[in-house]
Design a protein around this motif. Structure first.
Motif, PDB file in Angstrom:
ATOM      1  N   MET A  79       0.879  -1.160   0.000  1.00  0.00           N
ATOM      2  CA  MET A  79       0.000   0.000   0.000  1.00  0.00           C
ATOM      3  C   MET A  79       0.916   1.209   0.000  1.00  0.00           C
ATOM      4  SD  MET A  79      -3.097   0.952   2.608  1.00  0.00           S
ATOM      5  CE  MET A  79      -4.078  -0.517   2.350  1.00  0.00           C
ATOM      6  N   ARG A 133      -6.798  -6.236   0.127  1.00  0.00           N
ATOM      7  CA  ARG A 133      -6.989  -5.249   1.188  1.00  0.00           C
ATOM      8  C   ARG A 133      -7.057  -5.924   2.561  1.00  0.00           C
ATOM      9  NH1 ARG A 133     -11.672  -3.689   3.393  1.00  0.00           N
ATOM     10  NH2 ARG A 133     -11.415  -1.894   4.756  1.00  0.00           N
ATOM     11  N   TYR A 136      -3.717  -7.187   3.641  1.00  0.00           N
ATOM     12  CA  TYR A 136      -2.839  -6.102   4.082  1.00  0.00           C
ATOM     13  C   TYR A 136      -3.214  -5.611   5.479  1.00  0.00           C
ATOM     14  CZ  TYR A 136       0.325  -2.170   3.735  1.00  0.00           C
ATOM     15  OH  TYR A 136       1.354  -1.297   3.963  1.00  0.00           O
ATOM     16  N   LEU A 137      -4.506  -5.434   5.707  1.00  0.00           N
ATOM     17  CA  LEU A 137      -4.929  -4.932   7.020  1.00  0.00           C
ATOM     18  C   LEU A 137      -4.658  -5.954   8.115  1.00  0.00           C
ATOM     19  CD1 LEU A 137      -8.247  -3.079   6.159  1.00  0.00           C
ATOM     20  CD2 LEU A 137      -6.020  -2.099   6.741  1.00  0.00           C
ATOM     21  N   ALA A 143      -2.290   0.125   9.192  1.00  0.00           N
ATOM     22  CA  ALA A 143      -2.775   0.651   7.910  1.00  0.00           C
ATOM     23  C   ALA A 143      -4.210   1.135   8.006  1.00  0.00           C
ATOM     24  CB  ALA A 143      -2.644  -0.408   6.819  1.00  0.00           C
ATOM     25  N   ASN A 144      -4.950   0.666   9.007  1.00  0.00           N
ATOM     26  CA  ASN A 144      -6.283   1.192   9.266  1.00  0.00           C
ATOM     27  C   ASN A 144      -6.299   2.706   9.323  1.00  0.00           C
ATOM     28  OD1 ASN A 144      -8.618  -0.432   9.662  1.00  0.00           O
ATOM     29  ND2 ASN A 144      -7.408  -1.573  11.177  1.00  0.00           N
ATOM     30  N   GLU A 147      -5.339   3.866   5.297  1.00  0.00           N
ATOM     31  CA  GLU A 147      -5.764   3.268   4.027  1.00  0.00           C
ATOM     32  C   GLU A 147      -6.795   4.111   3.288  1.00  0.00           C
ATOM     33  OE1 GLU A 147      -8.317   0.121   3.385  1.00  0.00           O
ATOM     34  OE2 GLU A 147      -9.266   0.112   5.339  1.00  0.00           O
ATOM     35  N   ARG A 148      -7.523   4.978   4.034  1.00  0.00           N
ATOM     36  CA  ARG A 148      -8.545   5.769   3.355  1.00  0.00           C
ATOM     37  C   ARG A 148      -8.037   7.088   2.810  1.00  0.00           C
ATOM     38  NH1 ARG A 148     -12.954   5.567   7.916  1.00  0.00           N
ATOM     39  NH2 ARG A 148     -11.035   6.009   9.033  1.00  0.00           N
ATOM     40  N   PHE A 152      -3.017   6.886  -1.094  1.00  0.00           N
ATOM     41  CA  PHE A 152      -2.537   5.509  -0.959  1.00  0.00           C
ATOM     42  C   PHE A 152      -3.231   4.594  -1.955  1.00  0.00           C
ATOM     43  CE2 PHE A 152      -0.982   7.091   3.038  1.00  0.00           C
ATOM     44  CZ  PHE A 152       0.185   6.372   3.228  1.00  0.00           C
ATOM     45  N   LEU A 154      -3.417   0.400  -3.469  1.00  0.00           N
ATOM     46  CA  LEU A 154      -3.148  -0.996  -3.172  1.00  0.00           C
ATOM     47  C   LEU A 154      -2.534  -1.614  -4.422  1.00  0.00           C
ATOM     48  CD1 LEU A 154      -4.015  -2.557  -0.588  1.00  0.00           C
ATOM     49  CD2 LEU A 154      -6.025  -3.292  -1.854  1.00  0.00           C
TER      50      LEU A 154
END
Lengths: 278, 278
Positions: A79, A133, A136-137, A143-144, A147-148, A152, A154
């Protein structure tokens, strides 16, 4: 000066080198090892931090730190932010290389395993996005928090070339097919704990393994230096000098919890002197 | 959703984010930090293992593991084998990038510092060879075992571009001149020990620092998260929420042993309430 068999054949030796370790005195039971593909997948499965190689605008290399998550295929999820150099680099040129090193802090990290993947890192396709996703999380809970953010994205790095280095003189290329098919050693998360426990509490059992299964009946001490699903690597001290040896489990271990039973059985065989019969 | 000042300005925020930490309630004493160039040199000085980015035959990136030794100029010494991919790559194209990451094992390594150097890695010149060789053997004692193999050569990577990332949202480019002139933080080798000691045995002193020097008189707890030659980073808990703060030493520490006296003096000032007078 004489060339000796301790040096990897592919080195061009200029000078005298260390003497070879003493040979075993008795036959050793066959002790299988993880394949290079299994080594590579095990490294990938047991870290979440890697170095990423990308290309800058003029085609120069650029090395940076990334977090990654492994996918079952051996591809990896990244990410990356387009605000970071590597993110901008990958927008321009998707070619990428990921290097994962054995994550323990060692005095000499070059004596330990690492893996280089080379391929392309491209945006996850619509139908693989959710799996990527979630992987990754799971691997990178932090990354929480980002990620939004809109910068960024993926990416999935699909390896076209795989190179494993196990340490000094141990290395191999792995075909992408073997790499994709191989399984990570499921016992790896329990290895360090097992090593520490064996060395702290079972020195006698380790000596018996070295003496009766490992080919060194003159072992004075034996230390566990590695353990994996297929067996145990020992560093043995004899009156003739130090030597490495390996003793194999009767059956491969399939979980960290299995290491104990496999080791107990090996110790039983060593005590019973079932040396070369198996 | 409202944009908040906690997010680095350069992120394109899609969605709501965490609330900002509570602001200080009283003025904070000025607490200087290491410059980005000093951060970069400190990272370089406190590891010997890095990722190397090179170019394969078709100009693709290749990431690998290397040991390195820092030189006083901030250039680095590598000893690479032409049997390794990166050695062959550098014979063809000397462009290289070295990434050094903060060497502690962290749950979230991306929250910690790393450094990327980009430049060329070329054979050490005759008049710099011995200094480079000795620096390498000092940093990597194991190199004694292979430095005489004919396939190894001593290279010097001279940085033309330097990029430091301190963690999420902390990053800076550093000019090669500032990088070459900067000093590594001499206290860094003692930092972890000082952090552990402060948190284990001096929780009261840390709270007083946060309350009386750090701008958070309502601190309930204060934990040392970092220490350097210029001061201490604290994570503070208040009834209003968690906040980071920093308290600075009166004089910069010049050795790991100095951290103790600097911290004792800071604790004394905090206890005496010499908050904003300095």
């Amino acid at each position: 000066m004489a060339k000796t068999p301790t040096i990897p054949r592919d080195h061009d030796i200029r000078d005298e080198v260390l003497p070879p370790p003493p040979p075993p005195l008795t036959p050793k039971r066959i002790a299988p090892r993880r394949s290079p593909a299994e080594e590579a997948r095990t490294l990938l499965a047991n870290s979440t931090v890697a170095a990423l190689g990308t290309l800058t605008e003029d085609g120069s290399p650029w090395a940076s730190l990334v977090a990654y998550a492994p996918l079952p295929s051996g591809s990896t999820v990244l990410m990356v932010s387009t605000l970071a150099d590597h993110g901008r680099n990958l927008e321009r040129d998707t070619r990428a290389s990921l290097m994962v090193a054995h994550s323990r802090q060692e005095v000499d990290q070059l004596a330990h395993g690492r893996l280089t993947l080379q391929g392309t890192a491209t945006p996850a396709a619509e139908d693989e996005r959710e799996e990527a996703r979630l992987a990754y999380l799971k691997a990178i809970p932090a990354a929480n928090a980002y990620e939004r953010f809109g910068d960024f994205s993926l990416l999935i790095l699909r390896p076209e070339r795989v190179r494993w280095v196990g340490g000094y003189g141990r290395m191999d290329s792995v075909t992408p097919e073997d790499y994709a098919a191989a399984e990570a050693d499921p016992t790896a998360p329990g290895a360090q704990r097992a090593i520490d426990h064996l060395n702290a509490d079972h020195a006698d059992a380790l000596i018996e393994m070295a003496r009766n299964l490992g080919g060194y009946p003159d072992s004075l001490t034996a230390r566990c230096v590695a353990i994996d699903r297929y067996g145990i690597d020992l560093a043995v001290e004899t009156p003739r000098g130090h030597a490495p040896t390996r003793v194999g489990f009767e059956e491969a271990a399939n979980a960290p919890e299995d290491l104990r039973a496999c080791t107990v059985e090996l110790a039983r065989q060593a005590r019973a002197g079932e040396a070369v019969t198996a």
